[in-house]
Design a protein around this motif. Sequence first.
Motif, mmCIF file in Angstrom:
data_model
loop_
_atom_site.group_PDB
_atom_site.id
_atom_site.type_symbol
_atom_site.label_atom_id
_atom_site.label_comp_id
_atom_site.label_asym_id
_atom_site.label_seq_id
_atom_site.Cartn_x
_atom_site.Cartn_y
_atom_site.Cartn_z
ATOM 1 N N GLY A 189 0.852 -1.291 -0.028
ATOM 2 C CA GLY A 189 -0.125 0.092 0.097
ATOM 3 C C GLY A 189 0.865 1.051 -0.129
ATOM 4 N N ARG A 191 3.416 4.095 -1.371
ATOM 5 C CA ARG A 191 3.701 4.882 -2.385
ATOM 6 C C ARG A 191 5.099 5.317 -2.879
ATOM 7 N NH1 ARG A 191 0.455 9.111 -4.136
ATOM 8 N NH2 ARG A 191 1.947 10.462 -3.851
ATOM 9 N N LYS A 203 8.483 -2.064 -12.155
ATOM 10 C CA LYS A 203 7.125 -2.324 -12.151
ATOM 11 C C LYS A 203 6.470 -3.768 -11.802
ATOM 12 C CE LYS A 203 5.388 -0.447 -16.065
ATOM 13 N NZ LYS A 203 5.333 -0.263 -17.629
ATOM 14 N N ALA A 207 4.504 -4.243 -7.970
ATOM 15 C CA ALA A 207 2.925 -5.204 -8.463
ATOM 16 C C ALA A 207 2.914 -6.346 -7.319
ATOM 17 C CB ALA A 207 2.791 -5.628 -9.670
ATOM 18 N N THR A 212 2.453 0.766 -4.579
ATOM 19 C CA THR A 212 1.809 1.807 -5.625
ATOM 20 C C THR A 212 2.861 2.705 -6.210
ATOM 21 O OG1 THR A 212 -0.407 2.084 -4.404
ATOM 22 C CG2 THR A 212 0.144 3.658 -6.155
#
Length: 464
Positions: A189, A191, A203, A207, A212
């Motif tokens: 969760g 950032r 990326k 994931a 994020t």
Amino acid sequence: MPLARDSTPNAHREAKPVKDFRSVADAVAEEIAAGRLKAGERLPPQREFARLHAIADSTASRVYQELARRGLTVGQVGRGTFVTEAPGAPAPAPALSEPADSRVDLELNHPVVPEQAGLLAAGLEKLVRSDRLESVLRPVGPAGTPAAREAAADLLARGGWRPGPEGILFAGNGRQAVSAAVAALTRPGARLGVEELTYPVLKAVAARLGVTLVPLAMDGDGLIPEAVEEAHRADPLHAVYVQPVLHNPLSLTMPERRLDQLADVLLTSGIHAIEDAVWGFLRDDVAPLASRAAERTVVVDSLSKRLSPGLSLGFAVAPAATAGRVAGALRSGGWGPMRFPLEAMARWQGDGAVDVLVRAKQREAAVRQEIAQRHLGDFRTRGAPSSYYRWWELPAPWRADTFVAAAARHGIAVTPAAAFSAGRPRGPQAVRLGLASPTREVLSRALATLADLARSAPDDFAGE
């Protein structure tokens, strides 16, 4: 109930040719380019797609992976696979494909020089002797050995910076070092700020860890420090992943003033940075971000680009406050190193083989950029003399997806911009060319073919 078989004596059936997954993906790409498959349209489930195209389920799966890699589709859990470019469609996460013997690979980038094998073989001779082999095959943890840490500190030093050996940890490879750093500095969760064009594997790592990604604006000098501040004020960032030297895919290197500004942002805001230095050895005149904000920066690096693609060893240089968390992530993820490459790295660093290979690969990068300039000088491309990448903004009316498909039909694999885009569903109409893997001659022929392709209209290849 088994299917009935043709029992007619001497019956003969004409064998159907096996379809290559790329040709099927090309056909779907053409449907999308022609507008017969529209943005937001849902593709059939893979098994149904396999039946429709008379291919195996496994082939259909590879087709869908290839379409995602090109940025043409995006999968949504529980909903299916959709054509991209729909308003608000989530960004696809294409991964770099595996190399194929039958094509010219301008995706994966493995620098190789002629003297490489001989230098590496000489360093291995003593390691594989029976009186040494037992010790170098023993287990070792992320902290490695004191000798390996000292050797790694020398290997990683550049621009007047040399990391403290006590802060060096080892991973099985560079990707594992990145994963461990992200896992240590974030949580599900969280950032994570990234350049708006970023390393595709990052990326996938985010994931998998439930992190994020927050795309941050760039300019001609790389990541904009004010963009980090603005994003952090809007909603706090847990960390920032950045490639200050020879950014992949743009080949940008941050000037000293920009590095100073970014370091100030990290120190004043308390944000940690994950500094990806995998290509930094090609610019060993540039000191890393960590030299300016050591207590807020984890440097990740690897051995394979410097030496050989089959030599798997990752490095993580962590400040004292975070070293324990990075080491814990390496252990819990099963990302620790093997002792053999650790010992080999120390020997190659000690006997000067690393330095010889680094200089040779720096010279080779310049030669390959000259080849690219010769063939692509009439187009909008970007590449540094010390880089093994070339970023190509395609001429209209080419789109990245159709160009990738057309190049594939000519036996050349290139990477679409969508693979790097951290924000927009598709990214710019551009491709990245990896210049390292083919021989010079093959590279030259491939770039000449791509230049001819770009000068033609996409419709010229619709019937191929």
